[in-house]
Scaffold this active site. Structure first.
Site, PDB file in Angstrom:
ATOM      1  N   ASP A  62      11.782   0.260   2.360  1.00 21.35           N
ATOM      2  CA  ASP A  62      10.459   0.209   1.745  1.00 21.35           C
ATOM      3  C   ASP A  62      10.109   1.634   1.314  1.00 21.35           C
ATOM      4  OD1 ASP A  62       8.008  -0.743   0.873  1.00 21.35           O
ATOM      5  OD2 ASP A  62       7.569  -1.834   2.715  1.00 21.35           O
ATOM      6  N   HIS A 122       1.425   1.210   5.521  1.00 19.94           N
ATOM      7  CA  HIS A 122       0.991   2.146   4.483  1.00 19.94           C
ATOM      8  C   HIS A 122       0.182   3.280   5.101  1.00 19.94           C
ATOM      9  CE1 HIS A 122       1.825  -1.418   1.982  1.00 19.94           C
ATOM     10  NE2 HIS A 122       2.055  -0.550   1.025  1.00 19.94           N
TER      11      HIS A 122
END
Length: 516
Positions: free
Chosen positions: A279, A208
């Site tokens: 993702d 992230h």
């Protein structure tokens, strides 16, 4: 709110027609519709507003990922899914991260245990039943795709993003329970999606925020990270990619953008025929290094079927425009795009996004409570203080949500629950470095430290409370120099299992699912 049925797909263009049309407006419009078929987006809120519905129609989008911002209650969620299906058609894919533990967006259903709690219980039939119940929750409202289970082998105790989301640190354990989770989803009629391929368990960076790398040799990868994915492919409808570089396979690109990984390994060497979804392309591992539009094209060139273009409308449009242009100018093979669209349609037809109103998610509350209790694990032979005695509880005042995980239990709530067992005096901290352990222990009453944060906290290394209640990151038990009870999660059901142990009403039957 209801919407009209979806418009038909544009006819596929042949390669010759594409070349002849070049980048004409008509070609771009046709390819934009087909580009939307290869893109998953999110939406702004708990209802499908007209502008968002028009955007989904305009681009021919068939896949949406929901988040906490889209969830209010079961009736609202069911209505939202019905509206999405009305716009996107029978090929609609409506997805959610519904793993269990901290990764659960709805707060109105009973909470399923984390994967590691199930790994600690090590009862594959229990794991299958829990995952079937998880999937039933989704099917009750019309969500047909769950981004679970996690097949990462969490071999790195310092992993900042996986932790208790994995079943454990042993290949056999992860494979055993991953297979049970897949079977449970299929039995309930919801598509599962294993992640994060080829493995996020040996990272010390969170994708992230940064671009991690796993530097193991191919032989080591085959034995560890790759093993659960490869073993379970026959029962796997979909795979989610990891934004991680694996130099043994591709020294240049992360798996999400790597043709050697997605096409060479997953499709070619292993023969996987299901859906490959990226993702989120908004994660900094991709966005900071490649940019949204170009990264979407690279992912499809690598072999992905569906690009997760989440975030602001401008970011979604950048991805859609880039893919449309790449289809029009030949950088993306139209035949490959059609094959991806066919895989996505097959997934949606096998697991339709239709709510089953006969299902009652509340009925699985006893199953989840039992599963949390079976995962409760003792470490270093902990002994509970005598019920009714005075204790000092040390806990973090408030733990907010972070990235994929939801907010943990706060100190006041935990103290109130423990007050049903003990006479509690609370020391709530904001920064564990500010704690004066000598003063805390000078009172001569048992000191119970509760760790409730996602990340391990260096300031707690070596501290010596009388008892450690590890209510979130289980690896915190390796830092605190005290006997511990591990719940592998902070949900109410996990805390109820812990309270039963403290009262002497239950054992802690779990086994630590990682090395120490």
């Amino acid at each position: 709110m209801t919407f009209e049925a979806d418009e038909p797909h544009a006819a596929a263009l042949s390669p010759d027609a594409l070349n002849a049309a070049a980048l004409s407006p008509d070609a771009l419009r046709a390819d934009a519709l087909r580009a939307g078929r290869l893109v998953m987006v999110d939406i702004p809120g708990p209802t499908l507003d007209g502008d968002t519905a028009a955007s989904l129609r305009r681009h021919g989008i068939r896949s949406v990922c929901l988040f906490g911002k889209n969830v209010v209650d079961a009736d609202q969620l069911r209505a939202l899914c019905a509206d999405l299906r009305a716009v996107m058609g029978e090929d609609a894919l409506i997805a959610l991260d519904h793993e269990g533990g901290a990764i659960l967006r709805p707060t109105f259903w009973p909470f399923a245990p984390s994967a590691m709690a199930l790994g600690a219980a090590d009862d594959p039939d229990l794991t299958r039943r829990v995952n079937e119940a998880l999937a039933r929750q989704l099917r009750a409202v019309g969500i047909n795709w769950n981004f679970a289970p996690v097949l990462d082998v969490n071999v790195n105790p310092a992993n900042p993003v996986i932790g208790e989301r994995a079943f454990g640190s042993q290949v056999a354990l992860v494979t055993r329970h991953g297979g049970a989770a897949l079977a449970g989803h299929d039995a309930a009629g919801v598509a599962a999606c294993v992640k994060h391929f080829p493995g996020h368990g040996d990272t010390s960076l969170d994708s992230h925020h940064a671009l991690p790398s796993v530097t193991r040799s191919r032989e080591e990868l085959d034995r560890t990270e790759f093993a659960p994915f490869r073993a379970l492919l026959p029962g796997t409808p979909a795979v989610m990619t990891a934004h991680i570089v694996y130099p043994a396979l591709d020294p240049h690109a992360p798996a999400t953008l790597s043709r050697p990984v997605l096409t060479g390994l997953l499709r070619g060497e292993w023969g996987f025929e299901g859906v490959i979804v990226t993702d989120s392309m908004g994660m900094k591992a991709i966005d900071d290094h490649y940019g949204r539009g170009e990264a979407g094209v690279l992912a499809l060139q690598a072999g992905a079927d569906l690009v997760m273009a989440l975030g602001r409308r401008e970011a979604q449009e950048a991805t859609l425009d880039a893919i449309a242009r790449a289809l029009a100018d030949g950088r993306l093979d139209p035949a490959q795009g059609q094959a991806s669209a066919a895989r996505l349609s097959a997934l949606a037809r096998r697991y339709p996004a239709q709510a089953d109103t006969t299902l009652d998610p509340g009925a699985d509350a006893p199953l989840f409570a039992r599963a949390w209790a079976q995962g409760l694990t003792a470490y270093r032979d902990p002994v509970a203080p005598t019920p009714g005695s005075r204790i000092r509880l040390v806990a973090q005042r408030r733990v907010t949500r972070e990235n994929v995980s939801e907010a943990s239990v706060d100190a006041a709530t935990l103290a109130a629950e423990l007050a049903g067992v003990y006479r509690v005096e609370l020391t709530a901290f904001d920064d564990p470095a500010d704690l004066d352990w000598a003063a805390l222990q000078a009172e001569g009453v048992p000191v119970l430290l509760a760790t409730t944060a996602r990340h391990r906290q260096p300031a707690l290394r070596g501290v010596r409370p009388d008892l450690h209640l590890a209510l979130y990151n289980p690896y915190a038990a390796l830092d605190v120099d005290a006997p511990a009870v591990l719940t592998f999660g902070f949900r109410p059901e996990a805390r109820a299992a812990l309270l039963a142990w403290l009262r002497g009403e239950a054992r802690a039957p779990g086994r630590l699912p990682f090395g120490h």
